[in-house]
Design a protein around this motif. Structure first.
Motif, short mmCIF file in Angstrom:
data_model
loop_
_atom_site.label_atom_id
_atom_site.label_comp_id
_atom_site.label_asym_id
_atom_site.label_seq_id
_atom_site.Cartn_x
_atom_site.Cartn_y
_atom_site.Cartn_z
N HIS A 149 0.68 -1.15 0.20
CA HIS A 149 -0.26 -0.46 -0.16
C HIS A 149 1.06 1.11 -0.27
CE1 HIS A 149 -4.14 -2.61 0.52
NE2 HIS A 149 -2.70 -3.05 1.35
N THR A 150 0.28 2.30 -1.26
CA THR A 150 1.49 3.54 -1.07
C THR A 150 0.42 4.46 -1.06
OG1 THR A 150 0.77 3.25 -3.19
CG2 THR A 150 2.80 2.23 -2.42
N ALA A 151 1.28 6.15 -0.62
CA ALA A 151 0.49 7.01 -0.35
C ALA A 151 -0.57 7.31 -1.90
CB ALA A 151 1.97 8.08 -0.37
N SER A 444 10.73 9.34 3.52
CA SER A 444 9.26 7.72 2.62
C SER A 444 8.66 8.20 2.33
CB SER A 444 9.32 6.64 2.73
OG SER A 444 9.63 5.43 1.92
N PHE A 445 7.41 7.90 1.32
CA PHE A 445 6.02 8.90 0.63
C PHE A 445 5.14 7.87 1.48
CE2 PHE A 445 8.40 8.91 -3.21
CZ PHE A 445 8.27 10.77 -2.84
N VAL A 446 5.54 6.85 2.67
CA VAL A 446 5.00 5.63 3.39
C VAL A 446 4.07 6.64 4.37
CG1 VAL A 446 4.43 4.32 5.30
CG2 VAL A 446 6.69 4.13 3.85
N THR A 641 -1.49 12.63 -6.30
CA THR A 641 -0.15 11.95 -6.44
C THR A 641 0.71 12.48 -7.12
OG1 THR A 641 -1.85 11.60 -8.37
CG2 THR A 641 -1.83 9.96 -6.54
N ASP A 642 0.75 14.24 -7.55
CA ASP A 642 1.12 14.37 -9.36
C ASP A 642 2.88 14.77 -7.79
OD1 ASP A 642 -0.21 14.20 -10.64
OD2 ASP A 642 -1.23 16.29 -10.63
N GLU A 643 3.06 14.97 -6.64
CA GLU A 643 4.20 15.50 -5.96
C GLU A 643 5.08 13.72 -5.88
OE1 GLU A 643 4.62 18.09 -4.90
OE2 GLU A 643 3.16 19.43 -4.72
N PHE A 644 4.25 12.74 -6.06
CA PHE A 644 5.91 11.09 -5.60
C PHE A 644 5.93 10.89 -6.79
CE2 PHE A 644 1.49 10.98 -3.41
CZ PHE A 644 2.34 11.48 -1.52
N ASP A 645 6.61 12.38 -7.37
CA ASP A 645 7.22 11.87 -9.02
C ASP A 645 8.58 12.03 -8.97
OD1 ASP A 645 7.91 14.29 -8.42
OD2 ASP A 645 7.91 15.37 -10.09
N PHE A 646 9.01 11.08 -7.64
CA PHE A 646 10.48 11.02 -8.13
C PHE A 646 11.06 9.71 -7.11
CE2 PHE A 646 9.80 13.96 -4.31
CZ PHE A 646 10.11 13.58 -3.58
#
Length: 737
Positions: A149-151, A444-446, A641-646
Motif C-alpha cells: 500500500h502506498t500514498a 519516505s512516501f509511506v 499523487t503528482d508530488e510523488f514523481d521521484f
C-alpha cells in the motif's frame, strides 16, 4: 475505548443548535438567509458523519500509543482536531443565537462564518475517512501500513480534501490561542511576500505591494486561503527557501540579541577540511574520517559557538583578560531544522541562547550545507565530520568532552541520528545521549495518520514538505557541481560577513594561512594544524563579550571592492572592471565572484539565499502567472499523487527507522519530543516504540497545542516557551546520566 461522554455531548449540542437555527431561518428569503440556511443543513449532516467517525477512531486510538502514560498518535490527533473544530463551530452558533435577535444583525458575516466552518468540518471528515483506510492497511499497533500500500493508492481511493478551509477564517484552529495569532500573522506574511517574490517590479514597488497586499490578506481570509493554496501547491522550493530565509534578514539578525538571553560567547568558527582520524573503541586503531566532499568537493564547515561564560581553551580567548572558567565536562552539539533546505544557527539562536544559559554548557551549532545545492549526503557528511572533529578538539570549545550530547529539531535531529549510526558502524565513540525534537525518522512516501496532518499545517504544508524532500533526496534537482560550489561559498562568505565576530575564516591564499600560523605561535598556541583558520586580530582577541551586530570588517571590505570596480553609470548595472586589471589571481577571481554576488544583491535588493537559488528564474511561466495574479479567484489544484514523481532511496542513514536492530540496539539514551499536531508525530511514536522493544533507554513526550517548529516561536508564545523548558529538562537528564 468508548468515546468520552463530554465528546458525544459536544456533537449532540451542535446538532441541536443547527436544527434550531434551521427552523429560525427557514422562511428567510434574503440571499444571505438562503446561504446561511444551506450551510446549516450541510453542517448538520457533517456533524453526524464526524460524530460516527470520531467515535470509531477513539475506540481503537489507544492501541497505537507509545505506552499508557504517553497518549499520542495520529489517530488521537485527528480526533482532537475534529473536537476542536466542533468547539469552534459551537462558539459561532452560540453567538449567532444571541446576535440574530439584535437590531443590528450581521447576517452576511455569519453566513460566511458558518459556510467556512461547514467546509472545514467536511474537509476534516474526508481526512478521517483516510484514517479508516489506513487502519485496515496496518498491523495492530503499527502506524505505518504494511505490504504494498502506498500514498498514491491512499489519495486515489480517498475523497479530495478542500485545503482552502484550513487557511482561511479557521486558520490555526487546532492549536492553542496564543499560537493561532502567530500563525495567522506568518501566513499573512507569506501571502504578502509572494506578491513581491513573483513580481517583476523594482524593489520599492515590490515592498509597497507586499505591505498593501499583506493588509488585504489579513482583512480578507478567503483571499489569503486562495493565495496560500496556490503557493503551496505550485511554487517551487526556491520560494520556500526565500520565505524561510526572511529569518536571516538584518532586522531578525538583531532580534535574538535584543530579546534572548545574554551570552559572553557567540562566535562563528570554520572547521577546516583536513585529514582526521579517530581511535576505534575496541582495537584502538585509528579510523580515517572522510572529509565532506559530495557534490562540490571539500569545503570548511561553518558552526556557531555559544556559551554563557568564557571558558579556558575556547577559540578566541587566547590572551584575553578577565574571569575565565574551567572547561565544562559536557558539550552540546546542535543541528538546526529547516526541511534540509533553509535556516541556520542564527535563525535558531532564539532558543539555543536560552539553552546555553540554562544548561551552562558550551553549545556548538552546525551550519550544514543546504539543498538543493547540497542534496543528500552532503549535510550528513558535514555533521558527522564536525562531530569527529569535536572528539579531537573539544578543548578548543571550552569542554573536556566527558559527555557529548547531540540535540536537534526536525531535519537537524535526523542528521544527528544519522551521524550517530555512522559512529556505531565505524566503531568509534558515539554521543553520550540524543535529544530529538519532532524528527522525520522515515524519509519516505509511506502514509500515516499524522502525516495527513500536513494537508492542514500552516508551517509544514504538504506541498512545501514534498518539494523540500525532493530537493534533499533527489540528486537530479541539484545544480552543476562547479556552480553549486561557487554559490555555496558565496553564501557562506556573505552570511559570515553579517556576524559581529567571525573567529575562523577560510584563508584565500597560502600567505594568509602562514601569517595566522605565525601569530598563533607567537601567542604560544600548539595545535596549529587545527587552528590555522582562526583569526587572531587584536580586536577579536579582546572583544569577548557579545555586542549588538554591526557591519563587520569582511562586509566593509566587500563593499569597498564593489565600489571600486563597479561603474555606477553603467546603464544595465553590469559589473565593469577598471582597465588596470589585466590579470587576476585565484584570490581575485573569488573576490570578483563575491563582488558580482553583492552587486546583484545590492541592485535588486535580493537576499543572498534567494539570489543564489535563482528561484524566480527557475519557476515555470505557468506557475509564475498563477502566483503573480493576486486578484484571480482561480485556484489551480493539483492531485496529491503528482508530488510523488521521484524516488527516495531506502538508506538507513537517511531514514533511521530503517536501520538494523543490531545498530539501533547500540544507540545511547534517547529523548524524543513531538507535538500532538505534528505531521512527524507517528514517526516519533513508532521509532520510540522500536527502541523500547530493543531495550534502548528511550522516553517520549507529546506536547499539546503547538505546531511543528514551535521552538522558533518561544518569544511569542508562553506555551512554546514552556515546551522549550521541557526540552531543557530532558537535555539535563541526558547530561546527568
Amino acid at each position: 475505548m468508548a468515546s468520552p461522554p463530554e465528546c458525544l455531548e459536544r456533537y449532540s449540542t451542535l446538532e441541536q443548535l443547527c436544527q434550531e437555527h434551521i427552523q429560525h431561518f427557514s422562511k428567510d428569503e434574503t440571499s444571505a438567509g438562503r446561504r446561511l440556511l444551506e450551510s446549516l443543513h450541510k453542517l448538520a449532516e457533517n456533524v453526524k458523519v464526524a460524530k460516527e467517525l470520531v467515535s470509531n477512531i477513539q475506540s481503537f486510538a489507544h492501541e497505537y500509543d507509545f505506552d499508557s502514560s504517553v497518549p499520542g498518535n495520529g489517530y488521537r490527533s485527528f480526533a482532537n482536531v475534529t473536537n476542536a473544530c466542533v468547539d469552534l463551530t459551537l462558539e459561532v452558533l452560540q453567538k449567532l443565537a444571541k446576535s440574530r435577535r439584535l437590531l443590528v444583525f450581521r447576517k452576511s458575516w455569519y453566513a460566511r462564518e458558518i459556510d467556512a466552518h461547514e467546509t472545514l468540518l467536511a474537509s476534516i471528515c474526508s481526512c478521517l475517512k483516510y484514517l479508516i483506510i489506513l487502519r485496515k492497511w496496518s498491523e495492530p499497533g503499527d502506524l505505518f501500513p504494511t505490504g504494498i500500500h502506498t500514498a498514491n493508492e491512499l489519495f486515489e481511493r480517498g475523497e479530495p480534501v478542500n485545503q482552502l478551509s484550513f487557511y482561511g477564517r479557521c486558520l490555526g484552529f487546532q492549536f492553542c490561542k496564543s499560537m493561532r495569532r502567530v500563525l495567522v500573522f506568518i501566513s499573512t506574511c507569506m501571502a504578502g511576500f509572494s506578491e513581491s517574490y513573483f513580481s517583476q517590479s523594482n524593489f520599492v514597488l515590490k515592498t509597497v505591494a507586499s505591505i498593501l497586499h499583506g493588509g488585504k490578506y489579513f482583512v480578507c481570509p478567503e483571499a489569503r486561503a486562495k493565495r496560500i493554496v496556490n503557493i503551496v501547491q505550485n511554487a517551487d522550493v526556491g520560494f520556500c527557501k526565500a520565505f524561510w530565509f526572511l529569518a536571516e534578514g538584518e532586522i531578525m539578525q538583531r532580534y535574538p540579541a535584543v530579546v534572548g538571553a545574554s551570552l559572553e560567547v557567540n562566535r562563528v568558527i570554520q572547521i577546516p577540511p583536513e585529514p582526521l582520524t579517530v581511535d576505534h573503541l575496541v582495537t584502538g586503531q585509528p579510523v580515517d574520517i572522510t572529509i565532506p566532499k559530495s557534490h562540490f568537493g571539500p569545503m570548511a564547515v561553518t558552526a556557531r559557538l555559544l556559551s554563557k561564560k568564557r571558558r579556558k581553551g575556547m577559540i578566541g580567548e587566547f590572551g584575553s583578560s578577565g574571569k575565565i572558567l574551567l572547561p565544562s565536562e559536557a558539550l552540546i552539539i546542535h543541528s538546526h531544522g529547516g526541511g534540509f533546505v533553509a535556516q541556520s544557527s542564527k535563525s535558531h539562536e532564539i532558543y539555543v541562547r536560552d539553552w546555553a544559559v540554562e544548561l551552562d554548557v558550551p553549545i556548538l551549532s552546525i551550519d550544514y550545507s543546504l539543498a538543493p545545492q547540497a542534496p543528500y549526503p552532503r549535510a550528513l557528511e558535514e555533521v558527522f565530520y564536525t562531530y569527529c572533529w569535536v572528539l579531537k578538539n573539544c578543548h578548543l570549545l571550552g569542554s573536556t568532552g566527558k559527555r557529548i550530547i547531540l540535540v536537534g529539531d526536525s531535519a537537524g535531529s535526523n542528521l544527528n541520528l544519522g551521524a550517530t549510526l555512522k559512529c556505531i558502524q565505524l566503531g568509534i565513540r558515539k554521543p553520550d545521549g540524543l535529544f530529538i525534537a519532532y524528527c522525520p525518522f522515515l524519509v519516505s512516501f509511506v502514509p500515516s495518520p499524522a502525516r495527513i496532518l500536513c494537508l492542514m499545517d500552516p508551517l509544514l504544508p504538504f506541498g512545501f514538505m514534498m518539494r523540500c524532500l525532493k530537493s534533499y533526496v533527489s540528486p537530479s534537482v541539484s545544480i552543476n557541481a562547479e556552480n553549486s560550489k561557487r554559490s555555496h561559498m558565496l553564501e557562506k562568505i556573505a552570511n559570515a560577513g553579517r556576524d559581529t565576530k567571525v573567529y575562523s575564516l577560510e584563508p584565500l591564499k597560502a600567505k594568509l594561512k602562514d601569517r595566522n600560523r605565525t601569530e598563533m605561535e607567537k601567542n604560544g598556541l600548539q595545535n596549529t594544524s587545527c587552528l590555522d583558520q582562526v583569526s587572531l586580530k587584536e580586536n577579536n582577541i579582546h572583544s569577548t563579550r557579545e555586542t549588538s551586530p554591526t557591519t563587520s570588517n569582511s562586509k566593509e571590505f566587500l563593499n569597498k571592492f564593489v565600489d571600486k570596480y563597479v561603474d555606477s553609470q553603467s546603464p544595465d548595472n553590469k559589473l565593469v572592471l577598471q582597465p588596470t586589471l589585466h590579470k587576476t589571481s585565484s584570490e581575485d577571481n573569488l573576490l570578483l565572484d563575491v563582488g558580482k554576488h553583492m552587486l546583484v544583491s545590492r541592485k535588486t535588493e535580493k537576499t543572498c539565499a534567494v539570489e543564489d537559488e535563482g528561484s524566480t528564474e527557475s519557476a515555470s511561466t505557468e506557475i509564475k502567472n498563477i502566483c503573480a495574479d493576486s486578484e484571480s479567484d482561480t485556484v489551480l489544484l493539483k492531485n496529491p499523487t503528482d508530488e510523488f514523481d521521484f524516488d527516495v532511496p531506502k538508506d538507513p542513514l537517511m531514514s533511521p527507522y530503517l536501520a538494523s536492530d543490531e545498530d539501533l540496539k547500540r544507540l545511547p539514551s534517547v529523548k524524543v519530543l513531538s507535538v500532538e499536531m505534528d505531521p512527524c508525530l507517528d514517526d516519533c511514536v513508532m521509532f520510540a516504540k522500536k527502541l523500547k522493544r530493543l531495550e534502548v533507554p528511550v522516553s517520549l513526550d507529546v506536547i499539546k497545542g503547538l505546531p511543528h517548529g514551535f521552538l522558533n516561536l518561544v518569544k511569542v508564545s508562553k506555551e512554546a516557551d514552556d515546551g522549550s523548558k521541557l526540552c531543557i529538562k530532558r537535555i539535563k537528564e541526558l547530561m546527568e546520566l
